[in-house]
Design an enzyme around this catalytic site. Structure first.
Site, mmCIF file in Angstrom:
data_model
loop_
_atom_site.group_PDB
_atom_site.id
_atom_site.type_symbol
_atom_site.label_atom_id
_atom_site.label_comp_id
_atom_site.label_asym_id
_atom_site.label_seq_id
_atom_site.Cartn_x
_atom_site.Cartn_y
_atom_site.Cartn_z
ATOM 1 N N ASP A 1 -2.420 2.216 5.977
ATOM 2 C CA ASP A 1 -2.563 1.867 4.557
ATOM 3 C C ASP A 1 -3.438 2.879 3.838
ATOM 4 O O ASP A 1 -3.173 3.249 2.688
ATOM 5 C CB ASP A 1 -3.160 0.464 4.449
ATOM 6 C CG ASP A 1 -3.001 -0.121 3.058
ATOM 7 O OD1 ASP A 1 -2.060 0.279 2.344
ATOM 8 O OD2 ASP A 1 -3.820 -0.968 2.671
ATOM 9 N N ASP B 1 -1.238 -7.539 2.464
ATOM 10 C CA ASP B 1 -2.676 -7.764 2.548
ATOM 11 C C ASP B 1 -2.976 -9.229 2.845
ATOM 12 O O ASP B 1 -3.848 -9.545 3.671
ATOM 13 C CB ASP B 1 -3.351 -7.336 1.240
ATOM 14 C CG ASP B 1 -3.082 -5.876 0.919
ATOM 15 O OD1 ASP B 1 -3.039 -5.065 1.860
ATOM 16 O OD2 ASP B 1 -2.894 -5.550 -0.262
#
Length: 434
Positions: free
Chosen positions: A196, A355
């Site tokens: 990420d 997330d």
């Protein structure tokens, strides 16, 4: 006196942390309800084969070295698969295969809600021995799935319902990821946090390219993104507040934020207006004009705005009988007649569904050991998310939400499990701490 960063983004931080906390709480409850009482017993459940453990299927009889090597291989393969899919998504979006992407995401949401969510639903029914027949169960699951897909991808849906289904998607996927073996789970979380970081910040990163491409087209991201209710803000150089109110057949009033980021409004003319997401306002609204403010209305929509003559300010105030909408605000400010005015909007903070998933996976894995590790991981994740949101308000660009929270969560988990938990248990058993 200018407000601080914390004051200016406090509402947005709470609006993002609340659904994240709800998602983690429900995943922990599912883990405690559906997992065996002792996950590390000699006869654990048979591990499932997924895209996250294609290379190595962990076995309790394997040594620590074999588990570590296999977990690293699984994490590497999974990250490579995600990178390939993300680059493919960027290519399709670049060549404007928007309808295909929407249909694909709709099918994915339908699959997750119907199959994975249905499996969890059946497990809950069996675990708690809920008396329900198969036809009723099928109808409930079918309605839940169809309404969920329509809520996420259709317009004119209440924002709270859309947010609830986004959280539900995160809970379902996270609950399935908690079924992965322990070593694979931790290696996967660390690898995804590093990916990420690179994908969002590195030049040529797939997520960075996707965000820049969507921003250049002034379009929504072709992904499942949790978004807080839109708010109307103003540019510091402009002095104008614009709000569109639509009255439905039932008599309720909906406030809509103007979507167009730069709309010039002159004397007697206005630019094109796009309507953003609707947020319902409780109660009927009364409009009170102080000092003769101007308003224009029609049977469908009415535009309420405030201007001022030379030296005289005109304000418009909207008062709700039951409560005000805290997320939609109108600002009436001074402006000279004939000057053009710029209208800007801020749609709030956006958080990817991944997330939600991996925050909840970390807390769900911690719940398989002890509640003390759950508390430590939750506080670490929320602290990391708060730091990320503050950095977002300072940097004013897309930032990865996983690295800080996952790093703090993993560190706090092992510190609590290896140091704090033995110390607290030892002192409590020896009556040194109550």
């Amino acid at each position: 006196m200018e407000s601080s960063i914390l004051e200016s983004i406090g509402v947005e931080i709470i609006g993002v942390m609340s659904p994240v906390s709800i998602c983690m709480l429900l995943v922990v409850l599912l883990v405690y309800s559906l997992s065996p009482s002792n996950p590390f017993s000699a006869s654990p459940t048979i591990p499932i084969r997924t895209a996250a453990n294609l290379v190595y299927l962990e076995s309790p009889s394997d040594s620590a070295t074999q588990k570590l090597e296999g977990a690293l291989l699984n994490a590497l393969v999974f990250v490579v698969l995600i990178a390939v899919v993300t680059f493919l998504l960027v290519i399709l979006y670049y060549y404007k295969f928007t309808n295909f992407l929407k249909n694909y995401m709709g099918f994915s949401a339908f699959f997750v809600l119907a199959t994975m969510g249905g499996s969890i639903f059946l497990s809950i029914i069996q675990h708690f021995s809920i008396p329900v027949d198969s036809i009723t169960c099928f109808l409930l699951l079918f309605n839940f799935t169809v309404v969920g897909v329509l809520s996420v991808f259709s317009g004119g849906i209440p924002i709270l319902l859309r947010q609830a289904y986004m959280v539900s998607l995160g809970i379902i996927v996270a609950a399935w990821f908690t079924r992965l073996p322990e070593w694979t789970t931790w290696a996967l979380l660390v690898a995804l946090a590093l990916y990420d970081l690179v994908a969002v910040l590195a030049p040529g990163g797939p997520l960075k390219l996707l965000v820049e491409l969507a921003s250049s087209r002034n379009d929504e991201l072709p992904a499942l993104v949790y978004e807080a209710r839109p708010t109307v803000t103003r540019n510091r150089g402009s002095r104008f507040g614009l709000l569109v109110a639509g009255v439905s057949d039932s008599g309720s009033v909906e406030m809509q934020a103007i979507e167009n980021p730069t709309t010039n409004v002159g004397d007697g003319e206005s630019g094109g207006i796009e309507e953003g997401e609707r947020s319902p306002l409780v109660g009927h609204l009364r409009e009170r004009h102080l000092s003769g403010s101007e308003s224009s209305s029609s049977s469908e929509h009415s535009i309420v705005f405030a201007t001022s003559d030379r030296g005289r300010s005109r304000e418009a105030e909207i008062v709700a009988d039951e409560e005000r909408s805290p997320l939609v605000e109108m600002m009436g400010l001074e402006n000279e007649r004939g000057d053009n005015v710029e209208v800007t909007t801020d749609r709030g903070i956006k958080l990817g569904l991944g997330d939600f998933v991996f925050y909840s996976v970390l807390v769900g894995r911690a719940a398989m050991y002890d509640l003390m590790t759950v508390y430590a991981c939750y506080l670490a994740i929320i602290s990391g998310l708060g730091c990320t949101l503050i950095l977002l308000s300072v940097c004013r660009q897309a930032l990865p939400a996983l690295p800080i929270s996952i790093a703090l969560g993993v560190v706090f988990y092992f510190l609590t499990r290896l140091l704090m938990e033995p110390f607290v248990v030892g002192t409590a058993t020896n009556l040194m701490m109550f």
